[in-house]
Design an enzyme around this catalytic site. Structure first.
Site, PDB file in Angstrom:
ATOM      1  CB  ALA A  49      27.107 -18.892   4.639  1.00  0.00           C
ATOM      2  CG  ASP A  52      22.338 -21.878   6.552  1.00  0.00           C
ATOM      3  OD1 ASP A  52      22.124 -22.932   7.174  1.00  0.00           O
ATOM      4  OD2 ASP A  52      22.556 -20.777   7.112  1.00  0.00           O
ATOM      5  CB  SER A  97      16.027 -44.597  38.835  1.00  0.00           C
ATOM      6  OG  SER A  97      14.737 -44.203  38.435  1.00  0.00           O
ATOM      7  CG  LEU A  98      21.726 -44.336  37.063  1.00  0.00           C
ATOM      8  CD1 LEU A  98      22.774 -43.343  36.570  1.00  0.00           C
ATOM      9  CD2 LEU A  98      22.213 -45.758  36.847  1.00  0.00           C
ATOM     10  CD  GLU A 127      28.875 -42.619  30.026  1.00  0.00           C
ATOM     11  OE1 GLU A 127      27.896 -42.033  29.517  1.00  0.00           O
ATOM     12  OE2 GLU A 127      28.948 -43.855  30.103  1.00  0.00           O
ATOM     13  CE  LYS A 129      22.011 -38.458  37.482  1.00  0.00           C
ATOM     14  NZ  LYS A 129      21.018 -37.391  37.292  1.00  0.00           N
ATOM     15  CG  ASP A 131      19.984 -31.062  35.731  1.00  0.00           C
ATOM     16  OD1 ASP A 131      19.106 -31.940  35.798  1.00  0.00           O
ATOM     17  OD2 ASP A 131      19.985 -30.038  36.434  1.00  0.00           O
ATOM     18  CD  GLU A 203      19.171 -36.820  30.619  1.00  0.00           C
ATOM     19  OE1 GLU A 203      18.505 -36.330  31.550  1.00  0.00           O
ATOM     20  OE2 GLU A 203      19.318 -38.046  30.462  1.00  0.00           O
ATOM     21  CE1 TYR A 255      22.117 -42.310  29.284  1.00  0.00           C
ATOM     22  CE2 TYR A 255      22.502 -40.025  28.723  1.00  0.00           C
ATOM     23  CZ  TYR A 255      21.742 -40.995  29.343  1.00  0.00           C
ATOM     24  OH  TYR A 255      20.584 -40.649  30.005  1.00  0.00           O
ATOM     25  CE  LYS A 343      21.893 -36.197  42.285  1.00  0.00           C
ATOM     26  NZ  LYS A 343      21.146 -35.856  41.048  1.00  0.00           N
ATOM     27  CB  CYS A 437      -2.899 -10.525  59.172  1.00  0.00           C
ATOM     28  SG  CYS A 437      -2.996 -11.374  57.568  1.00  0.00           S
ATOM     29  CB  CYS A 440      -6.998  -9.310  56.586  1.00  0.00           C
ATOM     30  SG  CYS A 440      -6.567 -10.299  58.043  1.00  0.00           S
ATOM     31  CB  CYS A 455      -3.939 -14.166  60.269  1.00  0.00           C
ATOM     32  SG  CYS A 455      -5.393 -13.168  59.888  1.00  0.00           S
ATOM     33  CB  CYS A 460      -7.333 -13.690  56.332  1.00  0.00           C
ATOM     34  SG  CYS A 460      -5.668 -13.371  55.719  1.00  0.00           S
TER      35      CYS A 460
END
Length: 719
Positions: A49, A52, A97-98, A127, A129, A131, A203, A255, A343, A437, A440, A455, A460
């Site tokens: 507050a 703000d 990329s890694l 660190e 990773k 997502d 990220e 990072y 990963k 099916c 149909c 089918c 169809c």
């Protein structure tokens, strides 16, 4: 929380009150100070507050004195509507990329390579990773460290300018803190040009709670939910209107720096400290490890803590800490040698198998689908998973009512691993493929030697929709934007029954298409003129696609992209192909009796022939360029094998299109490099194929040399 802590005493604030400019500047610095405490240090000193109240006073001063508005003011985080889509931005340095380590054994193997390169294992910075979606923020240190640009990762070399949107993300400082500017190189070294802005990287992510709130609101308003927080963050970052981005509650973790030579820091650990000092939100869950046991322990703890974190992670990034040692190790064509992404193993959950339904594909194949009690796996809700075919259902012995184990292959594709046998209901029975099916009600057959049930009805409706989507897909006619939802609505409206119907759609009709949802006022949501115009343009562009893509788009059974290219190369036109006999078709290289029979039957089916004639009348390509011009393409590249890698920028061609032009001149285009490869064409951001070509001594061509081949019809001579 008690409100305390201020950069200014009461006397200073009182003096500033009589001077609006001074008061505004004092408020900005006060707000920046508390923003820093909140996001960078996680140690707020005043209540929301009170914060703000400071913002409200600053807005009032700037409203009364517009000449005092500064682009770096915290009140300017949300700009006006951005009418144009995002401009391209070239990164100061490539965003690599890694490489991945899929288990601790592969992580150990990478550390062995580090020891081999450097003589011993140096300190490692570990660190989490995150997502999310990669971002590059550029600051001009010569003008007080103000934010001048924000760009997405893009292809690693060029991203999209999302500055207006990133200015709305509350934990992104609009200017660097003065305490950190002293470590930024602002004066050029002898002989250098003026330094570029300082490019910092990190990220953008959406906290789990914010993601749940966003999806709950989407479902309440009849909109499709986001698949996972990563997609939600990326989609929010690329909104045309920054106000939408501002409403999405995005956060960042920073990072990296593009050029470590622009900062007076020696390594990653010091960089993270500097980023925090500069005012950025830096993940506190990092460790400086001096032994491989400490690295492994950090990774194992991260796996255990993954579910308890308020944001999604999909691994651990391990980096050689010293920048000097990073430079000594260097890069491959796609990734730094001094860093790796450990990963996480696929996350597995148990849930109830409610039912097994059947999905009918464009060629009539019936695929069993597991209908699951929704469960969150690896960051997104899974409610369905393919079971592939009847043999697979029986092999796994999954039954309706089972508690099953679910995971995502590669953290992406949901799959059912099998049942928890001890929890199986007593009345569970083995599942059987239906005799008719589900779309149909026509009979289904299983041909000898095949696993698939099919089918056989050409009427169809399920096959019709899948054929329509296939025609519009990227590998076929590439009608950009013509996705499942729009096709489904057009089919329901009776405007699409076969692929030729695409070419009778107009902008007015598409704009008024009812999307089957209501807005907040209870009125039907229409497709709208903006999307309709783009779709009409995409449909018009599809008329000129290559003949091979038309053959692939028709969806003939057993005819994939490679087979379509072989047919187009052998016959060059629809007329020539339609006149060929079944035995003659079977003599084409790569076309056996089964494919020949399928093509021959398809082209002689009256309904199919009628659709082809309607496509011809609509201006869709029915012959390759050489045939249309009445000339044969000299086969000057016969006997040569090409491999294409990276992005082709000069020509604007996709790799498929570039490969098709080489094939038209007699070359073979392969997807892998070997000693038998004649040339590798390397575009921007070339990957591991480039490395393999160099190691095998295979000649590497630039895109300019490829364009010269197109022009001359000759490959360059190699020593």
């Amino acid at each position: 929380m008690a409100d305390q802590g201020s950069l200014f005493d009461e006397k200073t604030l009182a003096q500033a009150a009589s001077d609006p400019a001074a008061r505004a500047e004092a408020l900005r610095r006060e707000i920046e100070h508390h923003t820093y405490l909140y996001y960078a240090l996680d140690a707020p000193e005043i209540s929301d507050a009170a914060f703000d109240s400071l913002m409200r006073e600053l807005r009032e001063i700037e409203a009364a004195h517009p000449e005092l508005i500064d682009p770096t003011s915290p009140t300017q985080r949300v700009g006006g509507y951005v009418g144009e889509q995002f401009a391209p931005v070239r990164h100061a340095r490539r965003m690599y990329s890694l490489d991945n380590a899929m288990d601790l054994g592969e992580l150990d193997a990478w550390m062995d390579r580090v020891v081999e390169a450097l003589g011993s294992l140096p300190p490692m910075c570990c660190e989490l990773k995150i997502d999310g979606s990669s971002i590059a923020l550029s600051y001009d240190a010569r003008s007080g460290g103000s934010l001048v640009r924000a760009a997405t990762r893009g292809d690693g070399t060029t991203g999209e300018d999302v500055t207006a949107n990133m200015r709305t993300v509350k934990d992104v400082p609009l200017r660097l803190r003065a305490e950190a500017l002293g470590k930024v190189r602002t004066a050029p070294a002898a002989g250098d040009e003026e330094p570029e802005p300082l490019e910092l990287r990190g990220e953008v992510y959406m906290p789990k709670a914010s993601f749940d709130h966003l999806n709950a609101a989407a479902e309440q308003n009849g909109r499709a939910p986001f698949a996972n927080p990563r997609n939600a963050a990326a989609g929010s970052l690329r909104q045309k209107d920054p106000h939408v981005t501002a409403s999405r509650d995005l956060s960042t973790f920073m990072y990296a720096v593009a050029d470590d030579g622009m900062l007076d820091v020696a390594g990653q650990w010091e960089l993270l400290e500097w980023l925090r000092e500069a005012g950025f939100h830096v993940n506190p869950d990092v460790a400086l490890c001096t032994t491989r046991e400490e690295v492994r322990s950090f990774c194992e703890r991260a796996i255990e803590r993954r579910g308890a974190l308020p944001y999604e992670i999909d691994g651990v990034v391990v980096k050689v800490n010293s920048f000097a040692r990073q430079q000594a190790m260097g890069f491959t064509a796609r990734a730094p040698r001094w860093a790796i992404a450990f990963k996480f193993p696929p996350e597995e959950k148990t849930t109830l198998l409610r039912d097994i339904t059947v999905q009918v594909g464009r060629t009539g194949v019936l695929t069993p689908v597991a209908e699951l009690e929704p469960v969150v796996v690896a960051g997104s809700t899974v409610a369905r998973a393919t079971l592939h075919n009847l043999d697979e259902v029986h092999r796994k012995d999954v039954r309706v009512g089972d508690t099953v184990i679910v995971r995502k292959a590669g953290d992406v594709i949901p799959e059912v691993l099998g049942p928890v046998a001890s929890l199986r209901p007593a009345d569970a029975r083995p599942w059987a493929m239906p005799d008719a099916c589900p779309s149909c009600s026509s009979p289904v057959i299983r041909e000898e030697g095949e696993v698939a049930f099919r089918c056989i009805s050409i009427d169809c409706p399920a096959q019709a929709q899948e054929r329509l989507l296939h025609w519009a897909s990227r590998g076929a006619l590439d009608i950009d934007g013509m996705g499942e939802e729009i096709v489904s609505r057009l089919v329901e409206a009776g405007r699409l029954t076969d692929v030729a119907d695409y070419y009778s759609l107009d902008e007015v009709e598409l704009a008024s298409l009812d999307m089957g949802r209501l807005n907040k006022d209870g009125e039907p949501i229409r497709l709208g003129h903006t999307v309709a115009k783009k779709l009409v343009d995409a449909i018009d562009a599809s008329r000129g696609r290559a003949f091979a893509r038309v053959l692939f788009g028709l969806g003939m059974r057993h005819v994939g992209k490679t087979t379509a290219e072989a047919l187009a190369a052998a016959y060059r036109s629809m007329d020539a192909l339609s006149q060929a006999g079944e035995e003659e078709l079977g003599c084409v290289e790569g076309i056996g009796p089964k494919i020949a029979h399928s093509v021959w039957v398809f082209l002689r089916t009256p309904d199919n022939a009628a659709v082809i004639e309607r496509l011809r009348a609509a201006g869709v390509t029915m012959a390759d360029d050489a045939q249309a011009a009445g000339a044969e393409v000299p086969q000057t590249l016969a006997g040569l094998t090409f491999v294409l890698t990276g992005s082709l920028v000069e020509s604007g061609l996709t790799r498929d299109e570039a490969g098709a032009r080489l094939k038209a001149m007699g070359a073979k285009v392969s997807g892998s490099v070997s000693k038998k490869t004649s040339f590798v064409v390397a575009g921007e951001a070339a990957g591991s194929k480039y490395d393999k070509a160099v190691s095998l001594g295979v000649p590497v061509l630039t895109e300019s040399q490829l364009l010269e081949i197109y022009e001359t019809g000759r490959a360059p001579e190699v020593d």
